[in-house]
Design an enzyme around this catalytic site. Structure first.
Site, PDB file in Angstrom:
ATOM      1  N   ASP A  63      13.245  10.093 -30.487  1.00 29.90           N
ATOM      2  CA  ASP A  63      13.929  10.103 -31.268  1.00 29.90           C
ATOM      3  C   ASP A  63      14.676   8.620 -31.415  1.00 29.90           C
ATOM      4  O   ASP A  63      15.149   7.470 -30.717  1.00 29.90           O
ATOM      5  CB  ASP A  63      15.692  10.771 -30.421  1.00 29.90           C
ATOM      6  N   TYR A 155      24.094   7.410 -47.495  1.00 27.17           N
ATOM      7  CA  TYR A 155      22.738   7.313 -47.642  1.00 27.17           C
ATOM      8  C   TYR A 155      21.750   6.439 -48.347  1.00 27.17           C
ATOM      9  O   TYR A 155      20.897   5.295 -48.233  1.00 27.17           O
ATOM     10  CB  TYR A 155      22.420   9.168 -48.335  1.00 27.17           C
ATOM     11  N   LYS A 159      19.788   3.361 -47.436  1.00 23.27           N
ATOM     12  CA  LYS A 159      18.189   3.068 -47.785  1.00 23.27           C
ATOM     13  C   LYS A 159      18.588   1.837 -49.248  1.00 23.27           C
ATOM     14  O   LYS A 159      17.306   0.898 -48.994  1.00 23.27           O
ATOM     15  CB  LYS A 159      17.973   3.974 -49.469  1.00 23.27           C
TER      16      LYS A 159
END
Ligand SMILES: NC(=O)c1ccc[n+]([C@@H]2O[C@H](COP(=O)([O-])OP(=O)(O)OC[C@H]3O[C@@H](n4cnc5c(N)ncnc54)[C@H](O)[C@@H]3O)[C@@H](O)[C@H]2O)c1
Length: 250
Positions: A63, A155, A159
């Site tokens: 993980d 997100y 990114k």
């Protein structure tokens, strides 16, 4: 055999872009570790591929939000295979939510996997690769690392962070023989897009001048290039593989 004798780790290697990259590296002669969550498809995918490629595919549960698991992944891979020559820092999740409704917990989860996870894996890779004096790290960014999109605050923040962290790592690592690059996929037909309804998908297709979604293998080919010695003078790049998405509007 563009990767013969190389040892590769692919995080998020059990599905989508990661799985296609695992398959492509195996075809080109590498030994590949699928690093993915315990209890997912990783073990079964590795067993299926391992049969086809003379024992060159392994699964290791990892993980990327857990530093100890990430460090163990690298220590165990070096102990078993002897080196880590290339890493695809690819594990990630999506996240769509209007920003005014986005709770801390969901925001932090996306950041912890998609940005902090990339850092943890890159750090562990650099420690091994500096000792070797060689290696290639490829971080999975996105067109949403350079473009904004409504309802993707966490997100896009993650990114965008991956794109610029890649540049910093590339500068640091270059004198030690290690290259660090990023790939920026357009929308790719993987389980990550399952949350989108048909109208949303048609809308997204229309944003790609090539007129379709990308295929996981098309990102795997970009990874293969950046991971291999063919890209020996490429570092700090964010290679957009996006069907023309970022070229502009028609
Ligand atoms: N599909 C797209 O349109 C698209 C576009 C741009 C970028 N990306 C990026 O590509 C990468 C791969 O996405 P995909 O589309 O193949 O998705 P996917 O859902 O098919 O695969 C993601 C994999 O990551 C694994 N994963 C999730 N959380 C993890 C964790 N904490 N630790 C380890 N593994 C974990 C999942 O188990 C899964 O196997 C992601 O970083 C994603 O952001 C995808």
């Amino acid at each position: 055999m563009r990767m013969k004798g190389k040892n590769v780790i692919v995080t998020g290697g059990a599905s989508g872009i990661g799985l296609a990259s695992v398959e492509r590296c195996l075809e080109e002669g590498a030994s590949v570790v699928i690093a993915d969550l315990e209890g997912g498809d990783g073990q079964a995918q590795a067993a299926r591929l391992d049969d086809r490629c003379d024992g060159r595919c392994l699964f290791k549960a990892c993980d990327v939000t857990d530093t100890a698991q990430v460090d163990r992944l690298f220590a165990d891979t070096v102990a078993e295979l002897g080196s880590v020559d290339a890493v695809f820092n690819n594990a990630g999740i999506g996240g769509i939510c209007p920003t005014d409704e986005l709770e801390d917990e969901e925001y932090l989860k996306v950041i912890d996997i998609n940005l902090n996870g990339v850092f943890r894996v890159a750090r562990a890779a650099l420690r091994v690769m500096y000792r070797q004096g060689s290696g290639s790290i490829v971080n999975c960014a996105s067109i949403l690392g350079v473009f904004g999109q409504s309802q993707t605050a966490a997100y896009t923040a993650a990114k965008g962070g991956v794109v610029n962290m890649t540049r910093t790592l590339a500068i640091e690592a270059a004198p030690k023989g290690v290259r660090v690059n990023a790939i920026g996929p357009g929308y790719i037909d993987t389980p990550l897009l399952e949350a989108l309804d048909d109208d949303m998908l048609q809308g997204l297709i229309g944003l790609h001048p090539i007129g379709r979604l990308g295929r996981p293998a098309e990102i795997a080919n970009a990874f293969l290039f950046l991971a291999s010695d063919e890209a020996s003078f490429v570092t700090g790049a964010h290679l957009l593989v996006d069907g023309g998405f970022t070229a502009g509007k028609s």
